[in-house]
Motif scaffolding. Sequence first.
Motif, PDB file in Angstrom:
ATOM      1  N   PRO A  68       0.832  -1.218   0.000  1.00  0.00           N
ATOM      2  CA  PRO A  68       0.000   0.000   0.000  1.00  0.00           C
ATOM      3  C   PRO A  68       0.867   1.270   0.000  1.00  0.00           C
ATOM      4  O   PRO A  68       1.898   1.324   0.664  1.00  0.00           O
ATOM      5  CB  PRO A  68      -0.810  -0.134   1.296  1.00  0.00           C
ATOM      6  N   TRP A  69       0.404   2.255  -0.764  1.00  0.00           N
ATOM      7  CA  TRP A  69       1.231   3.431  -1.030  1.00  0.00           C
ATOM      8  C   TRP A  69       1.666   4.158   0.249  1.00  0.00           C
ATOM      9  O   TRP A  69       2.828   4.548   0.382  1.00  0.00           O
ATOM     10  CB  TRP A  69       0.513   4.385  -2.000  1.00  0.00           C
ATOM     11  N   HIS A  70       0.757   4.326   1.210  1.00  0.00           N
ATOM     12  CA  HIS A  70       1.144   5.100   2.406  1.00  0.00           C
ATOM     13  C   HIS A  70       2.261   4.396   3.172  1.00  0.00           C
ATOM     14  O   HIS A  70       3.053   5.053   3.857  1.00  0.00           O
ATOM     15  CB  HIS A  70      -0.071   5.382   3.303  1.00  0.00           C
ATOM     16  N   ASN A 108       5.625 -13.908  13.326  1.00  0.00           N
ATOM     17  CA  ASN A 108       4.738 -13.273  12.357  1.00  0.00           C
ATOM     18  C   ASN A 108       5.583 -12.315  11.520  1.00  0.00           C
ATOM     19  O   ASN A 108       6.794 -12.244  11.725  1.00  0.00           O
ATOM     20  CB  ASN A 108       3.579 -12.561  13.069  1.00  0.00           C
ATOM     21  N   GLY A 109       4.944 -11.606  10.615  1.00  0.00           N
ATOM     22  CA  GLY A 109       5.722 -10.701   9.774  1.00  0.00           C
ATOM     23  C   GLY A 109       4.832  -9.893   8.873  1.00  0.00           C
ATOM     24  O   GLY A 109       3.601  -9.959   8.967  1.00  0.00           O
ATOM     25  N   PHE A 110       5.458  -9.138   7.985  1.00  0.00           N
ATOM     26  CA  PHE A 110       4.738  -8.175   7.158  1.00  0.00           C
ATOM     27  C   PHE A 110       4.530  -8.650   5.726  1.00  0.00           C
ATOM     28  O   PHE A 110       3.751  -8.068   4.978  1.00  0.00           O
ATOM     29  CB  PHE A 110       5.485  -6.830   7.206  1.00  0.00           C
ATOM     30  N   SER A 111       5.215  -9.736   5.334  1.00  0.00           N
ATOM     31  CA  SER A 111       5.211 -10.185   3.926  1.00  0.00           C
ATOM     32  C   SER A 111       3.815 -10.446   3.389  1.00  0.00           C
ATOM     33  O   SER A 111       3.466  -9.979   2.307  1.00  0.00           O
ATOM     34  CB  SER A 111       6.016 -11.474   3.786  1.00  0.00           C
ATOM     35  N   LYS A 112       3.033 -11.215   4.127  1.00  0.00           N
ATOM     36  CA  LYS A 112       1.777 -11.713   3.562  1.00  0.00           C
ATOM     37  C   LYS A 112       0.636 -10.728   3.795  1.00  0.00           C
ATOM     38  O   LYS A 112      -0.055 -10.345   2.866  1.00  0.00           O
ATOM     39  CB  LYS A 112       1.430 -13.081   4.168  1.00  0.00           C
ATOM     40  N   ALA A 113       0.428 -10.301   5.031  1.00  0.00           N
ATOM     41  CA  ALA A 113      -0.739  -9.469   5.344  1.00  0.00           C
ATOM     42  C   ALA A 113      -0.639  -8.086   4.696  1.00  0.00           C
ATOM     43  O   ALA A 113      -1.651  -7.510   4.301  1.00  0.00           O
ATOM     44  CB  ALA A 113      -0.898  -9.327   6.852  1.00  0.00           C
ATOM     45  N   TYR A 114       0.572  -7.536   4.609  1.00  0.00           N
ATOM     46  CA  TYR A 114       0.720  -6.170   4.101  1.00  0.00           C
ATOM     47  C   TYR A 114       1.351  -6.137   2.706  1.00  0.00           C
ATOM     48  O   TYR A 114       1.750  -5.066   2.237  1.00  0.00           O
ATOM     49  CB  TYR A 114       1.566  -5.332   5.080  1.00  0.00           C
ATOM     50  N   ALA A 115       1.481  -7.294   2.077  1.00  0.00           N
ATOM     51  CA  ALA A 115       2.103  -7.377   0.737  1.00  0.00           C
ATOM     52  C   ALA A 115       3.487  -6.741   0.754  1.00  0.00           C
ATOM     53  O   ALA A 115       3.794  -5.837  -0.019  1.00  0.00           O
ATOM     54  CB  ALA A 115       1.195  -6.721  -0.314  1.00  0.00           C
ATOM     55  N   MET A 116       4.327  -7.195   1.648  1.00  0.00           N
ATOM     56  CA  MET A 116       5.654  -6.585   1.823  1.00  0.00           C
ATOM     57  C   MET A 116       6.782  -7.620   1.737  1.00  0.00           C
ATOM     58  O   MET A 116       7.777  -7.500   2.450  1.00  0.00           O
ATOM     59  CB  MET A 116       5.701  -5.858   3.184  1.00  0.00           C
ATOM     60  N   THR A 117       6.645  -8.596   0.843  1.00  0.00           N
ATOM     61  CA  THR A 117       7.658  -9.671   0.814  1.00  0.00           C
ATOM     62  C   THR A 117       9.086  -9.142   0.625  1.00  0.00           C
ATOM     63  O   THR A 117      10.008  -9.594   1.286  1.00  0.00           O
ATOM     64  CB  THR A 117       7.352 -10.696  -0.295  1.00  0.00           C
ATOM     65  N   GLY A 118       9.226  -8.180  -0.294  1.00  0.00           N
ATOM     66  CA  GLY A 118      10.583  -7.709  -0.607  1.00  0.00           C
ATOM     67  C   GLY A 118      11.203  -6.818   0.456  1.00  0.00           C
ATOM     68  O   GLY A 118      12.405  -6.527   0.401  1.00  0.00           O
ATOM     69  N   TRP A 119      10.409  -6.394   1.414  1.00  0.00           N
ATOM     70  CA  TRP A 119      10.951  -5.522   2.469  1.00  0.00           C
ATOM     71  C   TRP A 119      11.718  -6.333   3.511  1.00  0.00           C
ATOM     72  O   TRP A 119      12.457  -5.797   4.302  1.00  0.00           O
ATOM     73  CB  TRP A 119       9.820  -4.769   3.174  1.00  0.00           C
ATOM     74  N   ARG A 120      11.465  -7.646   3.513  1.00  0.00           N
ATOM     75  CA  ARG A 120      12.129  -8.600   4.392  1.00  0.00           C
ATOM     76  C   ARG A 120      12.002  -8.215   5.861  1.00  0.00           C
ATOM     77  O   ARG A 120      12.998  -7.906   6.529  1.00  0.00           O
ATOM     78  CB  ARG A 120      13.613  -8.801   3.988  1.00  0.00           C
TER      79      ARG A 120
END
Length: 385
Positions: free
Chosen positions: A43-45, A229-241
Motif C-alpha cells: 500500500p502506497w502510504h 509473524n511478519g509483514f510479507s503476507k498481510a501487508y504485501a511486503m515480501t521484498g521488504w524482508r
Amino acid sequence: MRDPLSKVIQSIQPSGIRKFFDIVNEMTDAISLGVGEPDFDTPWHIREEGIYSLEQGKTFYTSNAGLKELKVEISRYLKRRQNIVYDPDDIIITVGGSEAIDIALRAMLDPGDEVLIPQPCYVSYVPCTELAGGVPVIIELKEEDEFRLTAEKLEAAITDKTKILVLPFPNNPTGAILERSDLEAIAKVVEKHDLFILSDEIYSELTYLGEHVSIASLPGMKERTILINGFSKAYAMTGWRLGYAAGPSVIIKQMLKIHQYAIMCAPTTSQYAAVEALRAGDNDVKRMKESYDQRRRFLLEELGKIGLDCFTPYGAFYAFPSIKKFGMTSDEFAEKLLMEQKVAIVPGTAFGACGEGFLRISYAYSIEDLKVALDRIGEFIESII
Ligand SMILES: Cc1ncc(COP(=O)(O)O)c(C=O)c1O
C-alpha cells in the motif's frame, strides 16, 4: 583438496518450489499459480513512509532488536488482535519470519533434540532444524482430519528427546487452520510433556472461515511459545524482508545474540514502513483479504467444475487439490501440466512426502489469470481421463 563443505549442508536439498519456476521463466506464454506471495503492491502510504525515512536520512543501523517504536506497535497489535500482552523488550525484529524461524531453532536446540513438524508444511522448518543440530520428526497430517494436528497424533509422536513442536497454522500449503478447541487439546499435551512451541502465524490475518487464535493466548502457553509473524503476507511486503518473534525473554535474549552476530539489525527503511503498516494499515489488510477470499471461492468452485477434488482452505492463499484419482504422482502431474499446457503449480511433495497425491495452487493471482490457468488445467484433465 579436502571437502570444503560441511556434512550437514550437503545432506540438505534445495527447495522444491523453485525448480519449476526456473523453467517457467524461460517459457513464453506460460502461466504460474506457483509463487506464495501477494500480487498486490505494498500500500502506497506504507511505501511513502519508507521513502520519507530515507529522505530524512534515516539510513543507519537501528538497535539490534529493532526500532523501539516498531516493537511498541507490534506489542499493541498482538494485544489488539490476539489478546496477548508482550513487553516490547520480549519482541525481536527479524529479516522476515524466515530469520525468526531459524534463530529460534538455533537458540533452543542441542544436538539430538527432536522437533515435531506437522506436514505438509512450509519448506524451511526441516532444514533449519537440521542446521541447528536438531532432529526433525514428521507428523503426517491427513485430509480426512482437515489437515489439522490432533492431540492424539501429537501425543503419539513424542519421545523423551522431543523439545519443540512447530505449529504451522494457517497452513501453507493446505490452507488448514486450528480452532480454539484444537489448540486447547494440544496445549494440554504440550504442558504434560514440557514442550516448547514455535508458532508460525505469518498467515494469521488471512483467515476466511473461523478466526485465528494464537496458542500463546491460552493459559500457560505464552511462557512456552515463540510466536512468529511478519509483514510479507498481510501487508504485501515480501521484498521488504521484515518479520518478528515474540516470546519468553530467556529465549528472545539468546535469539538476539545470533541475530546480532549474523544480521546486526533488520532493514531500517523497512522498519519505518512497518510502523506505518501497523498504525494505519488495517483497511489495506481488510481490502486484500476480501480479494483473496473472493478468489478462494472462485477457485474452489472452478476446481469442482473441472473435476479436481479439493479440501476447503480456511486460511492463507493456497488450495491443495487431490489428484489421486488420475493415477499419476504429483511430480508427474505438475511436470506434464507445465509441458503440455504451460501452467506451473507446485507438486504437494515439495511440502513433505505426505503431500504426494496433491498439488498446491496459489490464488494470490488475479481472477483473469486464475481463469486462464483453470481453463488450461481443465483441458489437461480432459486429455488424461
Ligand atoms: C508458512 C510460512 N512461514 C514463513 C514464511 C516466510 O516469510 P517471510 O520470511 O517473507 O516473512 C513463509 C513464506 O512463504 C511461509 O509460507
